[in-house]
Design an enzyme around this catalytic site. Structure first.
Site, PDB file in Angstrom:
ATOM      1  N   GLU A 138     -36.837  16.164 -21.449  1.00 55.78           N
ATOM      2  CA  GLU A 138     -37.266  17.498 -21.888  1.00 55.78           C
ATOM      3  C   GLU A 138     -37.077  18.545 -20.799  1.00 55.78           C
ATOM      4  O   GLU A 138     -36.747  19.711 -21.096  1.00 55.78           O
ATOM      5  CB  GLU A 138     -38.727  17.456 -22.338  1.00 55.78           C
ATOM      6  N   GLY A 168     -40.477  12.533 -30.361  1.00 58.16           N
ATOM      7  CA  GLY A 168     -41.057  12.070 -29.106  1.00 58.16           C
ATOM      8  C   GLY A 168     -41.607  13.226 -28.298  1.00 58.16           C
ATOM      9  O   GLY A 168     -42.682  13.143 -27.705  1.00 58.16           O
ATOM     10  N   GLU A 221     -38.742  20.455 -26.319  1.00 52.32           N
ATOM     11  CA  GLU A 221     -38.488  21.164 -25.068  1.00 52.32           C
ATOM     12  C   GLU A 221     -38.803  22.640 -25.085  1.00 52.32           C
ATOM     13  O   GLU A 221     -38.203  23.419 -24.333  1.00 52.32           O
ATOM     14  CB  GLU A 221     -37.014  20.984 -24.682  1.00 52.32           C
ATOM     15  N   ASN A 222     -39.749  23.097 -25.903  1.00 48.82           N
ATOM     16  CA  ASN A 222     -40.067  24.524 -25.955  1.00 48.82           C
ATOM     17  C   ASN A 222     -40.066  25.130 -24.551  1.00 48.82           C
ATOM     18  O   ASN A 222     -40.635  24.569 -23.617  1.00 48.82           O
ATOM     19  CB  ASN A 222     -41.452  24.750 -26.572  1.00 48.82           C
ATOM     20  N   HIS A 281     -33.605  19.891 -20.596  1.00 47.92           N
ATOM     21  CA  HIS A 281     -33.358  20.920 -21.614  1.00 47.92           C
ATOM     22  C   HIS A 281     -33.680  22.326 -21.114  1.00 47.92           C
ATOM     23  O   HIS A 281     -33.153  23.313 -21.662  1.00 47.92           O
ATOM     24  CB  HIS A 281     -34.221  20.656 -22.845  1.00 47.92           C
TER      25      HIS A 281
END
Length: 903
Positions: free
Chosen positions: A337, A300, A303-304, A340
């Site tokens: 995200e 989906g 979270e870089n 994170h």
């Protein structure tokens, strides 16, 4: 494929492309094979990475200089690399305190373990040094590692370059210590990027140098982070931007012409950053946040750090053609995200065993954020349906796994990105928060983030902080929930105003589970004005409630409800007397939405586990005939679908009566909602409208199907007609497919036309999710073949696996026939498990178990092993459930009465 370049003089042989290099490893090097973790010989501190991608030839080259700390006397450096050609002549190690360069080591690759072994001629000096490696690779089409995604611009098909490194794919882009604990700083430089393209990485751009049609892009050095969070995106994008309250620049990037579709996500991100800053008492730690919509994306979102990548459907929202459910999906994924950025990026699990620390907390935090931003969504009433219920479903299998699951090889990591890590993880967090109290819980989480920022942590580290802050034996309680699989069912009975509670492990197989838990329990009697909390530590307990019951003679006040608001991760089985009183309370609206939902979910689970007859379940479901709340309706719809499928296998002669009864359950809510949006209606009613009419269409309700088709035809004439609001389009598409046959394909072809004409991913998924709902086997096969065609992006094919009960056998044969192609396309990972689970699980016969096992006997691999075992177990559960329904002597009369509303 050979992972070494032709310069493979290592070990005195030239490696052939098919060689595994096993016979080329010297004896000391063989000890590095088959290990779960890299040896701790050298510790990376900083990477200077130069990447030169070629978006036309779909390949890349690069060079990495890694500052490493040699911490043991060794001639070997062992790190990760996969699907890369290593230029052995470029490999060297230099020591900053001398001019000596340790060059031309022997270079070996163990493909099975994805490790690169460098053997130097002499022992490397302890302390800091610089390891330099040159490499080449391919921009693959597998949606992992450094890969290519495609898009159209002005009618021309173009490539973009994208990274997806979680869990262990950074090694496919550059040699590295590809483990979460090996945090380091990263300095990225992109070479020879076409000047017109946008080039993004985790950090802001320091400098761009143009050289004709190409440019070199230099980025700021990152703070320390794990390799799986490094990111690069190169493509043609538009963007919109704004700044958070404390000055963080936030941008949403999309394909050219779609910038406005990012406005909602941008607003959610800005508010969420502020909320998390306050909640964790720590600001977002990078100078910018980019969010990018990627056309081809397996998960989906990802979270870089500072550069979050998304499927288009999880980031973009079209005001005219997106449904309320799409809006909630975007808010959910963005909030997840961004959580994170603290829980995962700033503080990272030490090893994949503690993946749930990342995913469970990000899932739970996303609900906190949504509740803050959109209180009208009543998001915590949805938490049970979306998270807890799904977690309980999977964890009721013998083939489940503990939250803290041992990971002994990189090939095993993909399969734990599942319901247990995400949904059960989030659910036990909610249970723990309910037990220790919200303020204490928040204080402890803020302390945890501060204590472990820019570092790694284990589950025990979190418990230690919570134990300090809450003065509760958190570790003792929670170990019973994270270190063993499964959960308890509490059998409850009332005897002489004494509540008797027994715990046992709940298993759908009805086997004797051995688990025992320390269970935070709440209960109330007759009203919600007062409730009691207990901590159950034994197998059985009794509690005197004579002073707690409101009025034992008043049916509306004498009910007893355990697990108030279903905060606890367990099921409850009431004796007949208590169950009857709860049914009365449901019919008379005495219970909260979440409690009505939880009792329904528990009842269905007990029925599937053969601890409640289908007759009893259906009679109990009749209490919900006037239900209007979205989450309860959503659960009712899921249950009706599963009951219809099992009755088709066990008592097909009752199908018409069963369908009539289920239709009657939804007609009240359908009438209340109507087909068209109402001024000022709630977000949840908007979502219910689509769900209810889709369910009625699947049940064959003639009036619903005719109205839906009429509105669909109007939509074919005018895509902007108000007659087919986005909330009801899925219902209309499903209705159309109910009347499609191999000899009358007009509706199918119309849906394909809509699919091909729209550039909105959400619309495409609505169509895909409807095609295989058709009862005609020939059309189901056409729908499945279309899903694997070039018209459908690889990550979207799984949405076509929503197959009608008539299509199970067709789909199974199709999977077998197409398996080699599916395997080649998807390799391993989440998408492949979706194919297996969706098609295998619905069956209900022991013969099918043998057939499935035989087919996969020589086709199983680590990434689908657990899903395959779980799916086969589900088939066995279904088979035993069907057998019990065949023996239910009261079912026929009960169903006929229910169908005639004589319950």
């Amino acid at each position: 494929m050979s992972l070494l370049k032709s310069c493979c003089s290592c070990f005195g042989k030239k490696q052939s492309p098919s060689s595994s290099s096993h016979d080329q490893l010297s004896e000391p090097m063989s000890v590095f094979k088959g290990q779960p973790r890299l040896p701790r010989l050298a510790v990376p501190k900083r990477y200077d990475i130069q990447l030169k991608p070629d978006l036309v030839a779909c390949k890349f080259g690069g060079n990495v200089a890694i500052d490493v700390d040699i911490v043991a006397d060794t001639r070997f450096v062992v790190l990760n690399a996969a699907q890369l050609s290593i230029d052995s002549a470029s490999v060297s190690f230099s020591h900053p305190n001398s001019n000596k360069v340790f060059g031309t080591p022997k270079v070996g690759m163990v493909e099975a373990d994805e490790i690169l072994v460098l053997e130097f001629a002499e022992t490397l000096p302890r302390g800091m040094g610089v390891l330099t490696i040159g490499f080449e690779g391919v921009l693959n089409d597998k949606m992992k590692g450094f890969y290519r995604s495609t898009y159209e611009h002005n009618g021309e098909k173009m490539n973009m370059a994208v990274t997806q490194f979680e869990p262990a794919y950074a090694r496919q882009c550059f040699p590295c210590w590809d483990e979460p604990a090996s945090k380091a700083k990263f300095k990225i430089t992109l070479l020879d990027v076409p000047s017109e393209l946008v080039a993004l990485s985790n950090m802001p751009v320091v400098e761009e140098l143009n050289n004709g049609n190409l440019k070199t892009v230099y980025y700021q050095e990152s703070p320390v982070m794990s390799s799986y969070l490094v990111a690069v995106v190169i493509g043609l994008f538009d963007y919109i931007e704004d700044h958070s309250s404390d000055g963080i620049k936030v941008r949403v990037y999309s394909q050219v012409g779609k910038a406005d579709q990012g406005k909602f996500a941008l607003n959610v991100a800005l508010q969420t950053l502020g909320f998390y800053k306050d909640f964790f008492r720590m600001p977002y730690s990078l100078p910018k946040l980019d969010m990018v919509a990627i056309p081809d994306f397996a998960a989906g979102a990802m979270e870089n750090y500072g550069l979050v990548t998304y499927r288009e459907t999880a980031l973009l929202l079209d005001d005219r053609h997106s449904a309320a459910a799409n809006k909630q999906r975007v808010a959910t994924v963005v909030a997840h995200e961004l959580a994170h950025q603290w829980f995962g990026n700033l503080v990272t699990m030490e090893w994949w065993t503690d993946l749930w620390l990342n995913e469970g907390f990000a899932t739970w935090m996303s609900y906190l954020a949504k509740d803050k931003l959109f209180p009208e969504w009543k998001i915590w009433t949805q938490f049970f349906d979306h998270e807890t219920s799904e977690g309980l479903r999977l964890d009721g299998l013998e083939e489940s796994h503990p939250i803290e699951v041992e990971v002994n090889h990189a090939s095993e990591i993909d399969e734990i990105f599942d319901t247990i890590s995400y949904r059960k993880g989030a659910s036990i967090i909610q249970m723990l928060k309910g037990y220790v109290g919200g303020p204490s819980f928040q204080n402890s989480l803020a302390t945890y983030i501060k204590r472990h920022e820019l570092s790694n942590a284990r589950t025990d580290d979190l418990w230690a902080v919570l134990k300090e802050g809450c003065n509760e034996p958190v570790d003792k309680i929670m170990d019973s929930w994270t270190k063993q699989k499964g959960y308890p069912v509490l059998s409850v009975r009332l005897k002489n105003q004494t509540l008797e509670i027994k715990q046992s492990q709940f298993l759908y197989s009805d086997s004797d589970g051995r688990g025992q838990w320390i269970i935070p329990i709440t209960y109330c009697c007759g009203d919600y004005g007062s409730s009691k909390s207990i901590l159950m530590e034994k197998k059985s307990e009794t509690h005197d409630i004579k002073d707690f019951v409101s009025d034992i003679n008043d049916p509306a006040r004498s009910w007893i409800k355990l697990n108030v608001e279903h905060v606890g991760f367990f099921r409850v089985k009431y004796d007949d007397g208590l169950a009857a009183k709860l049914r009365y309370a449901i019919e008379n609206k005495c219970l909260s939405v979440t409690d009505r939902l939880g009792i329904l979910d528990d009842s269905f689970a007990l029925c599937m586990a053969r601890q409640m007859t289908l007759t009893s379940l259906l009679t109990f479901m009749a209490a919900y005939k006037e239900e209007l709340e979205h989450t309860v309706l959503s659960n009712l719809i899921k249950i009706t679908d599963k009951v219809i499928r099992i009755v088709a296998d066990s008592r097909p002669e009752l199908m018409n009566h069963i369908k009539q009864f289920f239709i009657s359950l939804f007609l009240h809510s359908a009438s209340n909602l109507g087909w068209d949006p109402k001024q000022g209606e709630s977000h949840l009613d908007s979502m219910s409208r689509g769900d209810v009419f889709t369910a009625l269409a699947m049940l064959g309700h003639e009036e619903t199907i005719n109205e839906a088709i009429s509105r669909f035809n109007a939509f074919l004439e005018d895509r902007n007609t108000p007659l087919l609001h986005p909330d009801i389009r899925k219902a209309a598409y499903v209705a159309v497919m109910q009347q499609v046959t191999s000899s009358n394909k007009a509706g199918f072809e119309s849906l394909l036309r809509i699919y091909k004409e729209t550039d909105l991913g959400q619309e495409k998924i609505r169509v895909l999710g409807s095609l295989a709902s058709c009862p005609d086997e020939g059309m189901i096969l056409e729908a499945l073949n279309f899903a694997l065609s070039s018209e459908v992006r690889k990550q979207d094919a799984v949405f076509a696996l929503a197959i009608s009960k008539e299509g199970r056998e067709v789909a199974w044969k199709w999977l077998r026939d197409k398996w080699d192609g599916i395997w080649t396309t998807y390799g391993s990972g989440y998408l492949l498990t979706r194919f297996v689970g969706s098609i295998v699980s619905p069956f209900a016969s022991s013969e099918k178990v043998k057939e499935i096992g035989k087919f996969f006997a020589n086709r199983e691999n680590a990434s689908i092993a657990r899903t395959l075992k779980q799916s086969i177990e589900q088939v066995q559960i279904n088979a035993r459930w069907a057998q019990s329904i065949e023996k239910d002597k009261d079912l026929a009369n009960a169903v006929k009465k229910l169908a005639l509303n004589k319950s």
